[in-house]
Structure formats: structure tokens, C-alpha cells
Design a protein around this motif. Structure first.
Motif, PDB file in Angstrom:
ATOM      1  N   ALA A   1      38.516  36.036  26.163  1.00 57.74           N
ATOM      2  CA  ALA A   1      38.262  34.742  27.264  1.00 57.74           C
ATOM      3  C   ALA A   1      39.317  35.016  28.435  1.00 57.74           C
ATOM      4  N   TYR A   2      40.489  35.287  27.838  1.00 57.85           N
ATOM      5  CA  TYR A   2      41.471  35.784  28.991  1.00 57.85           C
ATOM      6  C   TYR A   2      41.401  36.852  29.526  1.00 57.85           C
ATOM      7  N   THR A   3      41.286  37.925  28.767  1.00 60.27           N
ATOM      8  CA  THR A   3      41.614  39.290  29.415  1.00 60.27           C
ATOM      9  C   THR A   3      40.414  39.904  30.105  1.00 60.27           C
ATOM     10  N   ALA A   4      39.367  39.263  30.090  1.00 65.97           N
ATOM     11  CA  ALA A   4      37.952  39.538  31.087  1.00 65.97           C
ATOM     12  C   ALA A   4      38.381  39.164  32.363  1.00 65.97           C
ATOM     13  N   PHE A   5      39.043  38.172  32.577  1.00 62.18           N
ATOM     14  CA  PHE A   5      39.553  37.704  33.991  1.00 62.18           C
ATOM     15  C   PHE A   5      40.089  38.959  34.735  1.00 62.18           C
ATOM     16  N   PHE A   6      40.907  39.851  34.007  1.00 56.59           N
ATOM     17  CA  PHE A   6      41.417  41.117  34.711  1.00 56.59           C
ATOM     18  C   PHE A   6      40.573  41.962  35.545  1.00 56.59           C
ATOM     19  N   ASN A   7      39.302  42.037  34.946  1.00 61.80           N
ATOM     20  CA  ASN A   7      38.426  42.752  35.510  1.00 61.80           C
ATOM     21  C   ASN A   7      37.432  42.061  36.443  1.00 61.80           C
ATOM     22  N   SER A   8      38.209  41.150  37.344  1.00 59.80           N
ATOM     23  CA  SER A   8      37.679  40.100  38.235  1.00 59.80           C
ATOM     24  C   SER A   8      38.401  40.058  39.166  1.00 59.80           C
ATOM     25  N   PHE A   9      37.889  39.383  40.455  1.00 57.56           N
ATOM     26  CA  PHE A   9      38.646  38.940  41.417  1.00 57.56           C
ATOM     27  C   PHE A   9      38.889  37.461  41.557  1.00 57.56           C
ATOM     28  N   PHE A  10      38.923  36.756  40.311  1.00 62.64           N
ATOM     29  CA  PHE A  10      39.151  35.434  40.140  1.00 62.64           C
ATOM     30  C   PHE A  10      40.739  35.562  40.089  1.00 62.64           C
TER      31      PHE A  10
ATOM     32  N   ILE B   1      34.243  45.251  30.010  1.00 61.59           N
ATOM     33  CA  ILE B   1      33.928  43.940  29.863  1.00 61.59           C
ATOM     34  C   ILE B   1      34.872  42.896  31.253  1.00 61.59           C
ATOM     35  N   GLY B   2      33.952  42.444  31.882  1.00 63.82           N
ATOM     36  CA  GLY B   2      34.804  41.612  32.952  1.00 63.82           C
ATOM     37  C   GLY B   2      34.013  40.435  33.555  1.00 63.82           C
ATOM     38  N   MET B   3      34.030  40.144  34.675  1.00 65.59           N
ATOM     39  CA  MET B   3      33.555  38.753  35.022  1.00 65.59           C
ATOM     40  C   MET B   3      32.591  38.781  36.391  1.00 65.59           C
ATOM     41  N   ALA B   4      31.307  38.104  36.083  1.00 64.29           N
ATOM     42  CA  ALA B   4      30.549  38.311  37.225  1.00 64.29           C
ATOM     43  C   ALA B   4      30.968  37.170  38.192  1.00 64.29           C
ATOM     44  N   ASP B   5      30.513  37.580  39.436  1.00 65.16           N
ATOM     45  CA  ASP B   5      30.949  36.991  40.771  1.00 65.16           C
ATOM     46  C   ASP B   5      30.115  35.604  40.789  1.00 65.16           C
ATOM     47  N   ASN B   6      30.679  34.407  41.186  1.00 61.90           N
ATOM     48  CA  ASN B   6      29.944  33.246  40.965  1.00 61.90           C
ATOM     49  C   ASN B   6      29.847  32.883  42.501  1.00 61.90           C
ATOM     50  N   GLY B   7      30.076  33.969  43.500  1.00 62.12           N
ATOM     51  CA  GLY B   7      29.923  33.677  44.901  1.00 62.12           C
ATOM     52  C   GLY B   7      31.308  33.388  45.711  1.00 62.12           C
TER      53      GLY B   7
END
Length: 499
Positions: free
Chosen positions: A165-174, A45-51
Motif C-alpha cells: 500500500a505504501y511502496t506502490a506509490f513509488f511507481n506513480s506521480f502522486f 505494481i504501481g498506481m493508476a492515474d486519477n486525473g
């Protein structure tokens, strides 16, 4: 009357549990198990890039190595990125403490693979940091409290801190992942200073470092350093030693400077993007007469045609990066003038506040998916695993700014008696609890105000992350104090020495 056998067994087990596992350790252990399962067990689980990734990626030595990456925007999480092998000609687009995290992650990643960066390496670092933050926060709320109450707080903490909802941000560059963790450290260290738990110098160091990383993590967090510096003045006097007071005062001064520097160093490119949205997605959008509104700023009324548009639209009536727009549009207003406009048009300000409140309780941005494309989930699909808290909050929280005002007044009313008693007794350490809560509230409100004044309603759910995070931590602390019978305390701590 003799206790039933099952009650005796339960009591014995609770006694054994309390002997070896504290509430803070229990909460941390359970959060760790759930977080590891979510982030590191397929489907990841992670977050998609929004650009936005390009802003932080290229300047730190990474690039998009997936040939189909453009098709993943918003819909799918991507965990692998290329590492520049030669000279990196990309200049740093903006200064952020997040770059330090990324570069450390790349350095560790290169022990195993020098060509491909796996974002889960960063997630491991964030998870380790997160566990420390959760432990300190729960410890600050349950220390010296009856264990039966402490364990209730620990279980409730799992539902908040392990929420996907919080921990998914860890697998992202946000930057929200760093914001969330540093906010917890900041609040926890402050509360531990209030509780007189652990070494004051160690807690001061955590307070300073977390505040600095939080302030410099995102441009919109520039007011955070100033708020911490002003509200934190009371922390200078909790000890009589000159060394402590000098170090705390210096730390607060550095945080003040960091806040100012973070604002000053915002690149002009990003300033214009935000200014564009502040006018077209804010001031003009709520105006009954956009042409007259533009005239009040000294802008040609023909630009009313931009009302409601966004900076990134592929086909526009005017080049948003042109010198013409720079001279006749952007140069006619700024943060201060827009703030002044809202102060003189309170009806529009109220509409924007209520518009912001609709997104102020959403943790997970609705636009970004959580799964890799290879999993086979629909485009933009989001996980529902262990998301009970975030979904409940999103569904039940009143979506009006009036509710936020009432929430603030309730918090102040609950902690004011203890604050007043501490002042009368001249117990400086006992005075700091209410200012700490106010600090968190003001930082959260700054997230709302900066978003509206600085960028209108553009991507509000993500820009207001600082508020929703502050709301959760403050509300949870109030609930924990109520459970531990520490909420209506109207006198300073018994073990506190008058200053």
C-alpha cells in the motif's frame, strides 16, 4: 539444566547474526528484497492515474504518449510517458519539491532513452531513498537495546515498511511517495538526535532537508513547516555551541517561511477547486438548512442547488469557472471563514471529523488500480501481495474521531513522565522525545483539518495520507519502545550530560 541442542544452535546463530547484521540492517535488507520484487518484477505494481498527473507532468517535460490513456484512468497503471523533444510551452502549474525528483529521474532516464520515460527510473531513486529512511528509523528505535528485542522490532518493521500500500506509490506521480519517505527521515533524524546517535550536525541537516521537502511537496502540507518550526524550538538547545544553535534556529526559520510560501503560492485555479468542495462537499452537505447557511456567508441562497456536487462534473447547473460564480460565490468565503463556521457549529464539525476518521486509516486509495492493462486483471484491481498490515489496519482501526483523541492522550501519557523527569534534571536532549511525538501528531492532524476545511470530503482517503502515515510511524515507535523496554522510562538517559 543443560539446554536442548536445538536451543544451543539457535543461540549460536543469533550470536553470529548479531555480530554481522544489526536489527536496522536486517529490516532494511528484507524491505529492499520485497520492494524490488513488487516494483521491478512482472507484473509491475504501481498506481493508476486519477486525473491529477497532468498537474505535475507537463510542466516537467513529460506528456501522455499512450493514445488510449483516457481509458486507463483509475483502472490501470501506466509506466511509460513521452519526453518533450523541443520547446515545452507548459508553464509550471504549482511549485512542488516533487518536480526536483521528476527532473532528476528524467535526466537519468535520458542516458538510456531520450524519448520515452520509464516511471521505474523514479521508483529506483525512491527505493534508494526509502532504504536510507528505514535504516535510520529502525536504528533510532533499537540502538543500545538488547539485540533479541531489536530483531523483533526489525521483523515488525518489515510488515509496515514493505507493505505494498505504501511502496506502490513509488511507481506513480502522486506526491505521497515523497511525503512518506521524508516523514520517516524527519522523525528518524529527530529520534537520533534524542538518542545522541551519529553526528548532531548530520542529523540536523537531514532533519532540515526532509522537513523542507515534506513541506513543499504538496500545498496541503503548508502547515507542516510551521509546526516543525514551532515544536522544533527545543532542538536549538541540545548543544551549547553557538554555531549549532545558530544553524538549527536558521533551519527552523526557513521551514517556517517555506510553510507560509507554500500556502501563498497555491495557484488560484486549485484554490477555487478546493473552495468549491469545501462548501458543497463540506459546509452545505452537513447543514440542516443549506439556504440559511449560505445566507450566513452572504451568498445567494439559490446556490444551495450546488449542495453535494463536485467541481469536475461534466454537466452542471452553473459554470464552475465563470466570473459569476467568482463574484457571487467564491469571493464570499475562505479558509478562515469556514474554520469560523465550524467553530460556531460544533455539531457539524463533529460530523465532519467522524466522516474524516472513516478514511483516516486507509493507506491505499480505494479508487486506483495497481496493475498494467496488459496483465489482464479487471479494471481497478488492486494487489493483495504483502498487504497484511494495511488491510489489518483498515479492518480493525475504529473509524471515529474519538478514537484519534484517545490515541493522542495515550501517547502523551506514556511519554510525559520521562519528559517531566528530563525537565527536572535539566537534560535538554532528553526533553525532545515527547515534542517529537507531538510534532508528528500535529502534522497528522493538520492533514485531517486542512482536508476538511479546505476541500470537504472530496477524495478524503488520499488527502488524509499525512495522518495515516504519521499514525503508523508514531504507533510503531511506541510499540518498539515497549518491546525494547524503553517505553516507561521515567528518567533521562544515563549518558546525558546536563545542559
Amino acid at each position: 539444566m543443560a539446554k536442548a541442542p536445538w536451543l544451543q544452535k539457535l543461540g549460536y546463530r543469533m550470536t553470529v547474526l548479531s555480530r554481522y547484521i544489526s536489527p536496522s540492517l536486517l529490516a532494511t535488507s528484507l524491505v529492499l528484497i520485497i520492494t524490488v520484487f513488487v516494483l521491478f518484477v512482472p507484473p509491475y505494481i504501481g498506481m493508476a492515474d486519477n486525473g491529477d498527473y497532468f498537474r505535475i507532468l507537463y510542466s516537467n517535460g513529460l506528456y501522455f504518449n499512450n493514445p488510449d490513456y483516457d481509458s486507463l484512468y483509475f483502472g490501470y497503471f501506466n509506466k511509460e510517458f513521452g519526453i518533450f523533444q523541443y520547446f515545452n510551452e507548459n508553464a509550471e502549474m504549482y511549485t512542488s519539491s516533487q518536480s526536483l525528483l521528476i527532473r532528476i529521474s528524467i535526466w537519468i532516464n535520458q542516458w538510456f532513452n531520450s524519448q520515452v520515460f520509464d516511471i521505474r527510473v523514479q521508483a529506483v531513486l525512491l527505493t534508494i531513498m526509502y532504504m536510507g529512511a528505514v535504516y535510520l528509523f529502525v536504528e533510532a528505535l533499537t540502538w543500545k537495546m538488547k539485540r533479541k528485542y531489536g530483531y523483533i522490532v526489525a521483523v515488525l518493521a518489515v510488515f509496515l515498511f514493505a507493505d505494498t500500500a505504501y511502496t506502490a506509490f513509488f511507481n506513480s506521480f502522486f506526491g505521497e511517495s515523497l511525503v512518506w519517505i521524508m516523514l520517516i527521515y524527519l522523525f528518524a533524524s529527530g529520534l537520533l538526535l534524542f538518542r545522541n546517535r551519529y553526528n548532531d550536525y548530520a542529523m540536523m541537516a537531514i532533519f532540515f532537508i526532509s522537513g523542507l521537502l515534506l513541506t513543499t511537496s504538496k500545498q496541503q502540507n503548508a502547515p507542516v513547516g510551521i509546526i516543525i518550526a514551532v515544536v522544533g524550538i527545543v532542538l536549538i538547545f541540545i548543544r551549547k555551541q553557538r554555531s549549532f544553535r545558530a544553524m538549527m534556529a536558521s533551519s527552523l526559520a526557513i521551514l517556517m517561511v517555506a510553510g507560509i510560501a507554500t500556502y501563498v503560492l497555491i495557484p488560484k485555479e486549485f484554490v477555487n477547486v478546493n473552495k468549491y468542495h469545501a462548501m458543497t462537499r463540506g459546509v452545505l452537505m452537513q447543514s440542516e438548512d443549506p439556504e440559511a447557511t449560505l445566507k450566513s456567508f452572504g451568498i445567494n441562497r439559490q446556490y444551495a442547488i450546488l449542495n453535494g456536487t463536485i467541481h469536475y462534473e461534466p454537466y452542471t447547473t452553473v459554470d464552475v469557472n465563470s466570473q459569476i460564480l467568482e463574484d457571487s460565490f467564491y469571493n464570499h468565503y475562505g479558509f478562515v471563514s469556514i474554520l469560523g463556521y465550524y467553530l460556531t457549529h460544533l455539531d457539524q464539525a463533529g460530523k465532519m471529523m467522524n466522516l474524516a476518521a472513516k478514511s483516516a486509516f486507509t493507506i491505499r486509495p480505494p479508487a486506483m488500480g495497481n496493475y498494467e492493462q496488459s496483465v489482464g486483471k479487471p479494471f481497478g484491481a488492486q494487489t493483495s501481495f504483502f498487504s497484511g498490515y494495511s488491510e489489518l489496519k483498515k479492518a480493525l482501526a475504529p473509524k471515529t474521531f474519538g478514537f484519534i483523541v484517545i490515541w493522542i492522550l495515550v501517547i502523551i501519557g506514556l511519554y510525559a513522565p520521562h519528559f517531566i523527569a528530563a525537565i527536572k534534571a535539566k537534560h535538554i536532549r532528553s526533553m525532545i522525545r515527547l515534542p517529537l511525538f507531538l510534532m508528528m501528531i500535529l502534522m497528522g492532524l493538520s492533514g485531517i483539518f486542512v482536508s476538511i476545511i479546505g476541500a470537504g470530503d472530496a477524495d478524503l482517503s488520499k488527502h488524509e495520507f499525512l495522518f495515516t502515515a504519521s499514525f503508523d510511524l508514531v504507533t510503531f515507535a511506541v510499540i518498539a519502545d515497549a518491546i525494547c523496554r524503553n517505553l516507561w522510562q521515567n528518567k533521562p538517559a544515563a549518558d546525558e550530560e546536563p545542559s
